[in-house]
Enzyme design. Structure first.
Site, short mmCIF file in Angstrom:
data_model
loop_
_atom_site.label_atom_id
_atom_site.label_comp_id
_atom_site.label_asym_id
_atom_site.label_seq_id
_atom_site.Cartn_x
_atom_site.Cartn_y
_atom_site.Cartn_z
N ALA A 13 0.83 -1.21 0.00
CA ALA A 13 0.00 0.00 0.00
C ALA A 13 0.86 1.25 0.00
O ALA A 13 0.56 2.23 0.67
CB ALA A 13 -0.96 -0.01 1.19
N GLY A 14 1.94 1.22 -0.76
CA GLY A 14 2.72 2.45 -0.98
C GLY A 14 2.14 3.19 -2.18
O GLY A 14 0.95 3.03 -2.51
N HIS A 45 7.73 3.00 1.77
CA HIS A 45 8.99 3.69 1.49
C HIS A 45 8.90 4.77 0.39
O HIS A 45 9.83 5.56 0.22
CB HIS A 45 10.10 2.70 1.16
CG HIS A 45 11.47 3.28 1.36
ND1 HIS A 45 11.91 3.68 2.60
CD2 HIS A 45 12.45 3.60 0.50
CE1 HIS A 45 13.12 4.19 2.49
NE2 HIS A 45 13.48 4.16 1.22
N ALA A 49 11.28 9.13 -0.98
CA ALA A 49 11.74 9.72 -2.24
C ALA A 49 11.73 11.23 -2.10
O ALA A 49 10.80 11.80 -1.56
CB ALA A 49 10.83 9.28 -3.38
N GLY A 51 13.49 13.79 -4.66
CA GLY A 51 13.69 14.72 -5.77
C GLY A 51 12.47 15.09 -6.57
O GLY A 51 12.18 16.26 -6.76
N PHE A 117 17.25 17.22 -13.56
CA PHE A 117 17.69 16.00 -12.90
C PHE A 117 18.75 15.34 -13.77
O PHE A 117 18.93 15.71 -14.93
CB PHE A 117 16.48 15.05 -12.72
CG PHE A 117 16.19 14.71 -11.29
CD1 PHE A 117 15.87 15.71 -10.39
CD2 PHE A 117 16.25 13.40 -10.84
CE1 PHE A 117 15.60 15.40 -9.07
CE2 PHE A 117 15.97 13.09 -9.51
CZ PHE A 117 15.65 14.08 -8.62
N ASP A 212 9.71 -8.84 -0.44
CA ASP A 212 8.66 -9.84 -0.16
C ASP A 212 7.76 -10.07 -1.38
O ASP A 212 7.40 -11.21 -1.68
CB ASP A 212 7.77 -9.39 1.00
CG ASP A 212 8.55 -8.75 2.13
OD1 ASP A 212 9.59 -9.30 2.49
OD2 ASP A 212 8.12 -7.70 2.63
N GLN A 231 20.68 -0.25 -8.82
CA GLN A 231 21.16 1.13 -8.93
C GLN A 231 21.79 1.65 -7.64
O GLN A 231 21.20 1.55 -6.57
CB GLN A 231 20.01 2.06 -9.31
CG GLN A 231 20.45 3.51 -9.46
CD GLN A 231 19.40 4.36 -10.17
OE1 GLN A 231 18.39 4.72 -9.59
NE2 GLN A 231 19.64 4.66 -11.44
N HIS A 233 22.80 5.04 -5.90
CA HIS A 233 22.61 6.48 -5.96
C HIS A 233 23.94 7.11 -5.58
O HIS A 233 24.54 6.71 -4.58
CB HIS A 233 21.50 6.91 -5.00
CG HIS A 233 21.01 8.31 -5.25
ND1 HIS A 233 21.78 9.42 -5.01
CD2 HIS A 233 19.84 8.76 -5.75
CE1 HIS A 233 21.08 10.50 -5.35
NE2 HIS A 233 19.90 10.13 -5.79
N LEU A 243 19.63 9.18 1.94
CA LEU A 243 19.71 9.77 0.61
C LEU A 243 19.76 11.30 0.65
O LEU A 243 19.01 11.92 1.39
CB LEU A 243 18.45 9.33 -0.16
CG LEU A 243 18.15 10.01 -1.50
CD1 LEU A 243 19.12 9.53 -2.55
CD2 LEU A 243 16.73 9.72 -1.92
N GLU A 246 19.11 13.86 -5.83
CA GLU A 246 19.74 14.35 -7.04
C GLU A 246 19.39 15.82 -7.27
O GLU A 246 20.11 16.55 -7.96
CB GLU A 246 19.19 13.52 -8.22
CG GLU A 246 20.01 13.55 -9.46
CD GLU A 246 19.75 12.29 -10.27
OE1 GLU A 246 20.00 11.19 -9.75
OE2 GLU A 246 19.30 12.40 -11.42
N ARG A 288 23.10 8.27 -13.00
CA ARG A 288 23.50 7.75 -11.70
C ARG A 288 24.58 6.67 -11.80
O ARG A 288 25.50 6.62 -10.99
CB ARG A 288 22.28 7.18 -10.97
CG ARG A 288 21.35 8.28 -10.54
CD ARG A 288 20.12 7.75 -9.85
NE ARG A 288 19.30 8.86 -9.42
CZ ARG A 288 18.09 8.74 -8.89
NH1 ARG A 288 17.56 7.53 -8.73
NH2 ARG A 288 17.42 9.80 -8.51
N HIS A 356 20.23 1.88 -4.00
CA HIS A 356 19.04 2.72 -3.98
C HIS A 356 17.81 2.07 -4.60
O HIS A 356 16.71 2.23 -4.10
CB HIS A 356 19.39 4.01 -4.74
CG HIS A 356 18.32 5.05 -4.72
ND1 HIS A 356 17.76 5.50 -3.54
CD2 HIS A 356 17.70 5.75 -5.72
CE1 HIS A 356 16.85 6.44 -3.82
NE2 HIS A 356 16.78 6.59 -5.12
N ARG A 391 18.08 3.18 -14.21
CA ARG A 391 16.90 4.04 -14.19
C ARG A 391 17.29 5.51 -14.21
O ARG A 391 18.21 5.93 -13.51
CB ARG A 391 16.05 3.76 -12.95
CG ARG A 391 14.87 4.69 -12.82
CD ARG A 391 13.94 4.28 -11.70
NE ARG A 391 14.51 4.42 -10.38
CZ ARG A 391 14.60 5.57 -9.71
NH1 ARG A 391 14.19 6.70 -10.27
NH2 ARG A 391 15.12 5.61 -8.50
N SER A 396 10.90 6.87 -11.41
CA SER A 396 10.26 5.81 -10.62
C SER A 396 8.97 6.27 -9.96
O SER A 396 8.01 5.50 -9.85
CB SER A 396 11.21 5.23 -9.59
OG SER A 396 11.54 6.20 -8.62
N LEU A 397 8.91 7.51 -9.48
CA LEU A 397 7.66 7.98 -8.87
C LEU A 397 6.56 8.03 -9.92
O LEU A 397 5.42 7.66 -9.67
CB LEU A 397 7.86 9.35 -8.23
CG LEU A 397 8.65 9.36 -6.91
CD1 LEU A 397 8.90 10.79 -6.43
CD2 LEU A 397 7.91 8.58 -5.82
#
Lengths: 586, 247
Positions: A13-14, A45, A49, A51, A117, A212, A231, A233, A243, A246, A288, A356, A391, A396-397
């Site tokens: 549930a992120g 998690h 994030a 950036g 970025f 998991d 990756q 970072h 972190l 970037e 990166r 990362h 990446r 990713s977001l």
């Protein structure tokens, strides 16, 4: 055993899981949605994030540039049809978040602001100061509260998928507060459970990122794709791995070695851009993987700064000034002061590369569907693949939004295609077996192994052999050793025998998942005899498109190391070329 | 690196075996730069695997590891060992039922958050294709601070009123409602007002201000509560004394 029936069960549930749940609830208010997570949604998690999220919105940017930046950044291992779909959907998804209240940073005229970025030809990263992931997660969580059909099962740990008649029909999960196993019976299951960075000792990833979700699918026969691509970072705090976004470099921060030299110019990313005036796609705004690799070389040349936490280089942001740092990078300043006692306004911050993100994950097609009918995946746990071998920062977001929604739509289409009725007895029997495995974990006693001991051995192996640079010899040794750890894992004894919030049990299950993922990483890396993106081999230093312009697929085998197969990369319009981050040639 | 031996006194409680909570002391070799969470992790990994607590990000943003440290609500990942003497007492967050060791039941808090309609209720309908709702940096600044809440619940543990009157909506939930009320894109204040201006809403607050003092993100929920009280008072006057004036 309690049985909960749902139309769609979501594991995780992120950001991805919440986006999926909202898309389902919006599309059909009659759908029964079970949103299952081992933590409360806002603990996920995604919150860490910093950036921002990439999406083409400004008139000086283009879809073509976003495509080329992504595919070149990924060293041509991205599936180009998926990238096309992703960049077309990206602005819509980010705009949708704006309409849901996300506090994006703004231009003076009230439009959404974007920042530069790494690896980007144009500015296209939407940001909310330096807490972009945090705001995305909370906006999604709060928005999800509008929909009564999203039924949450917070603090439920998923243990097994239920697969019968060749399709996924649910899962079992332990209610952590009571220890009771619960059977979720669902027409479709979507895994959105995040990455596995905790396989490594030095990572930006929170404690919960233990692979998991990847392991759930993997053990059910779904291959893990491109797992060898991990990756680093380039800018993590040395003692904790925290972190520093970037965005620090996007806003103009520079990297220097012990002599004060901007060493990136020595690794094909020069010439130097003027201090405080970053030039896109060069020097500190290189990708990166290249930046992390440059650190490795500097370290070997003895050009790094010795600190009590080991070798570092320096991230210098002093020239940005206090006002800009407070406005654009307040969290970075707070973190540096709190955890390292260094104020970036006054001093350069020692940093080093840190694990990362997993480019690899559960094999899905462009529709977020896995090869197992009824099972879908999105977010970091999945590999679509838009990230290829490396990446691009801030993809990713956006990815978890675009493919979170897509997983929901695909699952609905699958449900509408009308599956045959389930064999309840067969599912109950499988759930019973899942329960029996947990019971036997409790029953074990006198094992010589400790959880923390095995975990440390795994982490040390990954750090030593599966890091920024790898060798065939080291990887072969790591493969053997991880396989041995998997056997020794069977000898773990739980000292906590209670049912209520048993974190000894949870950590044991997490370690099991990490060992499976770690083996997929090392075996995939051993067998990929080339250097591409984040996978760099000292014994095979060149990219080999003849043999390895392919995705690796790791198939789980209970009693043996995984079997590796390969799959062609989808190339539509961009043939593999040279990744050029030198400002000089432009 | 300097190392110190810390006596970590931890509240233990297992509902299946204990009739009441007890304190257990662990001797932990701590590095000076450690936080209390590092010490707990040392215990878990080396001394006692049965200790239960929540944590994840270790960077003060996920909000999992709120607990009482020497009697004060703190994030364990931001409570530095160097700021404490050699004996440190760690207990679960006050004002919440203990489930197990340092793990508390948080459903009441989550339900309260949900009750204030903490989502944008747009002033005007606008399709995605029409682009963003314009919002100037000044308009953003008006509510930005209230978006920074990480739901760590330290403010509830510090709030004497929540301890006395569990029905009280509490600081974080009211600050979150205020966050949306203050957002230039939002038109949902009237809907939220029914909940937050009720007896269990802002009027329960006795303005001790402890919530703002313990907030690790400087959200200032006490300030939000005061602003809601003032706005609600103005509503009342308008409604009762000047019914001809539209709210």
């Amino acid at each position: 055993m309690e049985i909960i029936k749902a139309d769609v069960a979501i594991v995780g549930a992120g950001g991805a899981g919440l986006r999926t749940a909202i898309a389902l609830a919006e599309a059909d208010p009659k759908l029964r949605i079970a949103l299952i997570s081992k933590v409360y949604p806002m603990r996920s998690h995604t919150c860490a994030a910093e950036g921002g999220a990439a999406g083409v919105i400004k008139s000086d940017d283009s879809m073509t540039d976003h495509f080329n930046d992504t595919v070149g950044g990924g060293d041509w291992l991205c599936d180009q049809d998926a990238v096309d779909f992703f960049i077309a959907e990206a602005p819509k998804e980010l705009m949708q978040l704006e309409h849901w209240g996300c506090p994006w940073s703004r231009e003076p005229d009230g439009s959404v602001a974007v920042r530069p970025f790494g690896g980007m030809k144009n500015k296209r990263t939407w940001y909310a100061a330096d807490k972009s992931g945090f705001h995305i997660l909370h906006t999604l969580f709060q928005t999800s509260l509008k929909y009564p059909t999203i039924q949450r099962f917070d603090e439920y740990f998923a243990t097994d998928l239920l697969v019968d008649d060749g399709r996924c029909q649910g899962l079992t999960a332990i209610a952590m507060m009571t220890g009771q196993m619960t059977q979720f019976q669902a027409g479709a299951v979507i895994i959105t459970a995040g990455g596995a960075g905790r396989m490594f000792p030095f990572t930006t990833n929170g404690a919960i990122k233990t692979g998991d979700g990847m392991a759930l699918a993997y053990r059910a026969g779904v291959p893990l794709k491109d797992m060898e691509f991990v990756q680093y970072h380039p800018t993590g705090l040395p003692n904790t791995g925290i972190l520093l976004t970037e965005g620090c470099r996007g806003e103009g921060g520079i990297l220097v070695n012990k002599d004060g030299r901007r060493y990136l110019q020595d690794y094909g990313m020069g010439p130097e851009s003027p201090i405080g005036q970053p030039v896109l796609k060069t020097m500190e705004l290189g990708p990166r993987d290249r930046l992390s690799q440059a650190f490795w070389h500097e370290q070997r040349k003895g050009n790094t700064v010795q600190t009590r936490w080991g070798d570092c280089v320096l991230l210098d942001m002093r020239h940005l000034g206090e006002k800009k740092i407070n406005e654009r990078l307040p969290f970075v300043r707070d973190l540096s002061i709190s955890y390292l006692s260094v104020d970036p306004v006054k001093d350069p911050v020692p940093i080093r590369p840190v694990v990362h993100y997993m480019m690899g994950g559960i094999h899905t097609d462009i529709n977020a569907a896995t090869p197992l009918p009824g099972l879908f995946a999105a977010g970091e746990c999945a590999c679509v693949s838009i990230n290829g071998a490396n990446r691009l920062g801030s993809n990713s977001l956006t990815e978890l939004l675009v493919f979170g929604r897509q997983a929901a739509l695909s699952a609905m289409a699958y449900l509408e295609s009308g599956a045959s009725p389930s064999n309840d007895a067969a599912l109950a029997a499988q759930a019973g077996e899942a329960q029996a495995r947990i019971t036997s974990l409790f029953a074990k006693s006198g094992g010589a192994e400790t959880l923390s001991g095995l975990r440390k051995e795994m982490m040390d192996l990954m750090e030593e052999h599966a890091g920024i640079y790898r060798t065939g010899e080291g990887l072969a040794a790591a493969c053997d050793k991880i396989f041995e750890l998997r056997q020794r894992y069977a000898d773990i004894e739980l000292h906590d025998k209670s049912n209520v919030y048993n974190t000894d049990l949870v950590q044991a299950l997490e370690l099991g998942a990490m060992l499976d993922c770690a083996e997929a990483v090392t075996v995939g890396a051993r067998d990929r005899k080339e250097s591409r993106g984040a996978h760099q081999r000292l014994d095979f230093t060149e990219r080999d498109d003849q043999t390895y312009l392919k995705h690796s697929l790791a198939y789980y085998q209970p009693k043996e190391p995984p079997h590796i197969d390969y799959l062609d990369v989808v190339i539509t319009k961009s043939q593999p070329g040279v990744r050029d981050y030198s400002g000089a040639k432009k | 690196m300097s190392e110190r031996q810390i006596q970590l006194e931890v509240l233990r409680y297992n509902p299946e075996t204990d009739s009441e909570p007890r304190l257990q002391t662990y001797s932990v070799p701590c590095l000076n730069e450690w936080v209390v969470l590092d010490a707990l992790n040392y215990v878990k990994d080396n001394l006692d695997t049965t200790l239960s607590y929540r944590w994840s990000c270790h960077m003060a943003v996920c909000g999992s590891c709120g607990m009482m440290i020497n009697g004060e609500p703190k994030l364990a990942c931001k409570a530095f060992i160097r700021e404490y003497a050699d004996q440190i007492r760690v207990e679960p967050l006050a004002n919440f039922p203990i489930e197990r060791d340092l793990v508390t039941a948080v459903e009441d808090f989550i339900a309260k958050l949900a009750s204030v309609k903490p989502y944008l209720i747009p002033k005007e309908d606008k399709p995605i294709e029409a682009g963003e709702f314009k919002q100037t940096p000044t308009e953003l600044k008006k509510y930005k601070q209230y978006t920074l809440c990480i739901n760590c619940m330290l403010c509830y543990a510090a709030c004497p009123q929540y301890g006395l009157v569990p029905e009280f909506l509490g600081p974080a939930a009211i600050a979150l409602a205020h966050r949306y009320n203050q957002d230039s894109r939002d038109g949902g204040r009237d809907q939220r007002q029914e909940v937050i201006a009720s007896h269990e809403g802002v009027w329960e607050c006795s303005f001790v201000g402890a919530c703002s003092e313990v907030c690790p993100k400087h959200v200032d929920p006490a300030g939000a509560l005061q602003q809601v009280k003032i706005a609600s008072t103005i509503d009342w006057y308008k409604e009762h004394l000047m019914p001809w004036v539209k709210k």
